[in-house]
Design a protein around this motif. Structure first.
Motif, mmCIF file in Angstrom:
data_model
loop_
_atom_site.group_PDB
_atom_site.id
_atom_site.type_symbol
_atom_site.label_atom_id
_atom_site.label_comp_id
_atom_site.label_asym_id
_atom_site.label_seq_id
_atom_site.Cartn_x
_atom_site.Cartn_y
_atom_site.Cartn_z
ATOM 1 N N ASP A 30 0.851 -1.183 0.000
ATOM 2 C CA ASP A 30 0.000 0.000 0.000
ATOM 3 C C ASP A 30 0.890 1.237 0.000
ATOM 4 O O ASP A 30 2.113 1.149 0.131
ATOM 5 N N THR A 31 0.291 2.398 -0.164
ATOM 6 C CA THR A 31 1.064 3.631 -0.307
ATOM 7 C C THR A 31 1.807 4.005 0.962
ATOM 8 O O THR A 31 2.689 4.863 0.930
ATOM 9 N N ALA A 32 1.476 3.375 2.084
ATOM 10 C CA ALA A 32 2.204 3.607 3.330
ATOM 11 C C ALA A 32 3.449 2.736 3.428
ATOM 12 O O ALA A 32 4.214 2.842 4.390
ATOM 13 N N GLY A 33 3.644 1.838 2.448
ATOM 14 C CA GLY A 33 4.838 0.987 2.435
ATOM 15 C C GLY A 33 4.670 -0.361 3.093
ATOM 16 O O GLY A 33 5.645 -1.119 3.206
ATOM 17 N N ASN A 34 3.470 -0.720 3.529
ATOM 18 C CA ASN A 34 3.230 -2.060 4.060
ATOM 19 C C ASN A 34 3.338 -3.071 2.923
ATOM 20 O O ASN A 34 2.790 -2.851 1.839
ATOM 21 N N LEU A 35 4.050 -4.183 3.166
ATOM 22 C CA LEU A 35 4.351 -5.120 2.095
ATOM 23 C C LEU A 35 3.768 -6.499 2.344
ATOM 24 O O LEU A 35 3.745 -6.981 3.482
ATOM 25 N N VAL A 36 3.344 -7.132 1.256
ATOM 26 C CA VAL A 36 2.891 -8.524 1.270
ATOM 27 C C VAL A 36 3.709 -9.280 0.228
ATOM 28 O O VAL A 36 3.784 -8.861 -0.931
ATOM 29 N N TYR A 37 4.331 -10.382 0.639
ATOM 30 C CA TYR A 37 5.099 -11.205 -0.283
ATOM 31 C C TYR A 37 4.249 -12.392 -0.718
ATOM 32 O O TYR A 37 3.363 -12.833 0.008
ATOM 33 N N ARG A 38 4.552 -12.937 -1.879
ATOM 34 C CA ARG A 38 3.749 -14.023 -2.425
ATOM 35 C C ARG A 38 4.531 -15.328 -2.450
ATOM 36 O O ARG A 38 5.584 -15.424 -3.050
ATOM 37 N N ARG A 39 4.005 -16.321 -1.732
ATOM 38 C CA ARG A 39 4.542 -17.677 -1.740
ATOM 39 C C ARG A 39 6.041 -17.680 -1.468
ATOM 40 O O ARG A 39 6.515 -17.122 -0.497
ATOM 41 N N THR A 40 6.836 -18.327 -2.342
ATOM 42 C CA THR A 40 8.265 -18.484 -2.048
ATOM 43 C C THR A 40 9.056 -17.189 -2.151
ATOM 44 O O THR A 40 10.234 -17.157 -1.791
ATOM 45 N N ALA A 41 8.448 -16.114 -2.621
ATOM 46 C CA ALA A 41 9.128 -14.815 -2.603
ATOM 47 C C ALA A 41 9.267 -14.294 -1.179
ATOM 48 O O ALA A 41 10.008 -13.346 -0.932
ATOM 49 N N ARG A 42 8.568 -14.940 -0.265
ATOM 50 C CA ARG A 42 8.737 -14.596 1.149
ATOM 51 C C ARG A 42 9.926 -15.397 1.685
ATOM 52 O O ARG A 42 9.796 -16.283 2.512
#
Length: 233
Positions: free
Chosen positions: A161-173
């Motif tokens: 989101d524009t605040a910089g909160n991040l979500v990684y997907r599957r093995t990219a985490r």
């Protein structure tokens, strides 16, 4: 505070310098910040120390910076299939600090948590332990490892989101969460960017407080089609 930049080059333009330490997320070719790595290459900075699980492959990922001779030292756990990485190291052209994979992850995590050093059993009795303090805990010998903090951290997220909160997907985490916290300045690229408040707090992997700059790098249409097909199979 506006964290969103129009492209990777502008996000790095005023913060990259020769001789910096740069931590880069990803594992092999999975979850690497492709746009940010390319912008770092194009910036022309030199004598970098790169912290990453490995250096991609020849001509891709950090392999591009090896070919352009912009990396002076690698701190990594895997040489991998990168022939130029191997060649430069064996020729004495590249300094390498070889680190067990779990220890490398913990060194980054500790750096992000403000822990200066820690003891681990991993590597005791091997070349990894040379010159390091040894202590006994519960009858077992451990070696002292120092945390890693980078001048700049580059990470890849699936959604932000524009605040910089991040979500990684599957093995990219993989190494991305630890790298994100270990940078004095952290720059993230994300495939999808939504407005602040649209992410479920429970799905956020890296809180925005760790992320200083953000770049949108959407998937090409062909890769979106391939991903959709795989999910439908």
């Amino acid at each position: 505070m506006n964290k969103l930049y129009p492209d990777a080059a502008s996000a790095l333009a005023d913060i990259v310098r020769d001789g910096q330490t740069v931590a880069v997320g990803g594992f092999g070719l999975c979850g690497i910040p492709e746009a940010l790595i390319a912008a770092l290459r194009d910036s022309g900075v030199r004598n970098l120390t790169a912290i990453s699980n490995n250096a991609g492959v020849d001509g891709f990922g950090l392999g591009q910076l090896l070919e352009s001779r912009q990396i002076r030292k690698m701190i990594s756990s895997y040489v991998g299939e990168n022939k130029e990485f191997e060649r430069q190291y064996l020729a004495g052209e590249l300094e390498l600090e070889f680190t067990p994979q779990g220890t490398l992850a913990e060194k980054l995590r500790a750096g992000g948590a403000g822990i200066p050093a820690f003891f681990t059993r991993t590597g005791y009795g091997t070349l990894v332990a040379e010159g390091k303090e040894v202590r006994e805990f519960n009858g077992v010998l451990h070696i002292l490892e120092h945390a890693l903090v980078a001048d700049i951290a580059l990470v890849k997220a699936w959604k932000a989101d524009t605040a910089g909160n991040l979500v990684y997907r599957r093995t990219a985490r993989n190494f991305n969460p630890n790298v994100a916290t270990a940078g004095r300045i952290t720059v993230a690229e994300a495939e999808i960017i939504v407005e602040a408040g649209e992410l479920d707090p429970d799905e956020i992997h890296t809180p925005g407080i760790f992320v200083h700059r953000l770049v949108h790098n959407p998937l090409p249409e062909k890769r979106i089609e391939q991903r959709t097909t795989r999910q439908g199979d």
